[in-house]
Design an enzyme around this catalytic site. Structure first.
Site, PDB file in Angstrom:
ATOM      1  N   ARG A   1       0.829  -1.210   0.000  1.00  0.00           N
ATOM      2  CA  ARG A   1       0.000   0.000   0.000  1.00  0.00           C
ATOM      3  C   ARG A   1       0.859   1.254   0.000  1.00  0.00           C
ATOM      4  NH1 ARG A   1       2.395   2.079   3.415  1.00  0.00           N
ATOM      5  NH2 ARG A   1       2.305   1.850   5.652  1.00  0.00           N
TER       6      ARG A   1
ATOM      7  N   GLY B   1      10.683  -3.482   4.105  1.00  0.00           N
ATOM      8  CA  GLY B   1      11.258  -2.356   4.851  1.00  0.00           C
ATOM      9  C   GLY B   1      11.132  -1.047   4.091  1.00  0.00           C
TER      10      GLY B   1
ATOM     11  N   ASP C   1      -2.831  -0.681   7.318  1.00  0.00           N
ATOM     12  CA  ASP C   1      -2.181  -1.504   6.289  1.00  0.00           C
ATOM     13  C   ASP C   1      -3.005  -2.744   5.930  1.00  0.00           C
ATOM     14  OD1 ASP C   1      -0.314   0.397   6.784  1.00  0.00           O
ATOM     15  OD2 ASP C   1       1.123  -0.934   7.766  1.00  0.00           O
TER      16      ASP C   1
HETATM   17  C1  GLA Z   1       3.035   1.625   9.893  1.00  0.00           C
HETATM   18  C2  GLA Z   1       1.892   0.963  10.653  1.00  0.00           C
HETATM   19  C3  GLA Z   1       0.553   1.616  10.310  1.00  0.00           C
HETATM   20  C4  GLA Z   1       0.635   3.131  10.475  1.00  0.00           C
HETATM   21  C5  GLA Z   1       1.856   3.692   9.745  1.00  0.00           C
HETATM   22  C6  GLA Z   1       2.034   5.165   9.962  1.00  0.00           C
HETATM   23  O1  GLA Z   1       2.906   1.373   8.537  1.00  0.00           O
HETATM   24  O2  GLA Z   1       1.819  -0.408  10.322  1.00  0.00           O
HETATM   25  O3  GLA Z   1      -0.459   1.077  11.108  1.00  0.00           O
HETATM   26  O4  GLA Z   1       0.636   3.503  11.820  1.00  0.00           O
HETATM   27  O5  GLA Z   1       3.040   3.026  10.139  1.00  0.00           O
HETATM   28  O6  GLA Z   1       0.976   5.873   9.419  1.00  0.00           O
END
Ligand code: GLA
Length: 388
Positions: free
Chosen positions: A29, A123, A173
């Site tokens: 995403r 990452g 996510d």
């Molecule tokens: C990571 C976490 C998400 C969100 C983002 C910041 O990707 O998995 O849940 O908090 O950081 O927006």
């Protein structure tokens, strides 16, 4: 992009004699805006991206689940009813976690062989882990002839990440990976889990990803620190306003009034969250009215706030955003995802794409240890299962 034939031949090599019956695609995403607000009940605006994780699935009769990762060239096997505890290899924790949560939900898993192959940079701040969880969840459910509604599945995958990968992530996510829709961005209310699909078709523009290829160690340890700072700010605000449930309920004015009672750092963290939630609802409005200029301004505001107030950016991301902003025809740019490395995104007029690529080569590559990888992406469907 993954080539279907190559994938099938990898499957044959790893699981000779078995026949894959299903192929799952689970996308990474890109969050367009609304960063570090999901765990504060805020609004986020992600898309499911072009780069994805693929799972080939075959039923197997010995009652085991065998999962092969092409990235690690490793196979992990466990009995359907006993996914095991978190441990090594780390990537398998996501698989074990998802299997354990499905079992907890009352699903009777069936034996299956899974081959996992991913295009989603690991990452990179574009949710390779949610793609893995969602892809495996859909694969295991399909092999078991079962289904779980997508919102529930997103919550279940997040729980797997909390318990098996020890990452206290929010809901964004897993939600977008399961519920994304092609040509749409998803405006998600992380409090109610209600959502709206907003058309995101860029006629004359393109969404570019600029991957720093760096991941600073700090990332995983600072994430829970930010969560605690938000809670600390909320506790101070609750002394004045006992009804508050989260920073979502706080206006910039309320926060300013409470500023004298807060540590400056805690105030800054809360300021980011409160203003980012506002920016996200404004960005959704800009998208509805196809106002990319305004959308780009909000992206820049988001980045500045993440960099200066929330302090989750890094020099590489700041430089990429700065370069992008200096190129005529770029509407806006910002880091995306958790931060401390990973990817920045830029919304760019098609006619400016090459100029941005050239500026990155000229002003970024060579200055840092690794060159930036630059690619384009668009809004795709969330996780889907195809019968072969
Ligand atoms: C990571 C976490 C998400 C969100 C983002 C910041 O990707 O998995 O849940 O908090 O950081 O927006």
């Amino acid at each position: 992009m993954v080539n279907a034939e190559e994938l099938a031949s990898r499957f044959q090599k790893v699981f000779p004699g078995e026949v894959a019956r299903w192929r799952v695609r689970a996308p990474g995403r890109v969050n367009l805006i609304g960063e570090h607000v999901d765990y504060n009940d805020g609004f986020v605006l992600p898309i499911a991206m072009t780069q994805a994780l693929w799972v080939l699935v075959a039923p197997r009769s010995d009652g085991d689940i065998a999962v092969h990762s092409t990235a690690f060239n490793q196979t992990v096997t466990f009995p359907t009813g006993e996914p095991g505890s978190p441990g090594e290899p780390f990537w398998a924790n996501y698989v074990r976690g998802v299997a354990a949560m499905l079992i907890r939900r009352g699903i009777r898993l069936q034996g299956a062989s899974l081959l996992i192959h991913s295009d989603v940079p690991v990452g990179g701040g574009v949710s390779s882990s949610a793609a893995l969880e969602t892809g495996v969840a859909r694969a295991l459910l399909t092999a078991a002839g079962q289904d779980v509604p997508p919102v529930e599945l997103a919550l279940l995958c997040r729980q797997a990440e909390h318990e098996y990968a020890h990452s206290p992530c929010g809901i964004m996510d897993q939600f977008i990976c399961g519920l994304g829709q092609a040509d749409h961005a998803l405006l998600l209310d992380c409090r109610t889990q209600q959502y709206e699909q907003i058309p995101f078709v860029l006629d004359d523009a393109v969404l570019m990803i600029m991957n720093t290829q760096v991941k600073h160690e700090l990332g995983s340890s600072e994430y829970p620190v930010r969560q605690r700072q938000c809670l600390e700010g909320l506790a101070t605000l609750q002394q004045k306003h006992p009804g508050l449930r989260s920073l979502r309920d706080v206006t910039p004015m309320m926060l300013k009034e409470a500023q004298p009672e807060m540590k400056p750092l805690v105030f800054d963290r809360c300021w980011h969250v409160v203003t980012e939630i506002e920016r996200t609802t404004k960005a959704a409005e800009a998208l509805r009215s196809n106002d990319l200029e305004e959308f780009g301004r909000l992206m820049v505001g988001s980045h500045q706030s993440l960099s200066q107030k929330y302090e989750v950016s890094c020099p590489e991301l700041d430089t990429l955003v700065e370069i992008a902003r200096s190129v005529p025809g770029v509407y806006g740019a910002r880091m995306t995802g958790g931060g401390f490395g990973g990817c920045a995104i830029a919304l760019v007029r098609k006619s400016a794409e090459n100029a941005l690529r050239a500026a990155i080569i000229d002003r970024y590559n060579g200055r840092y240890k690794r060159p930036a990888l630059v690619y384009t992406t668009k809004a795709e469907d969330g996780a889907r299962v195809e019968t072969l």
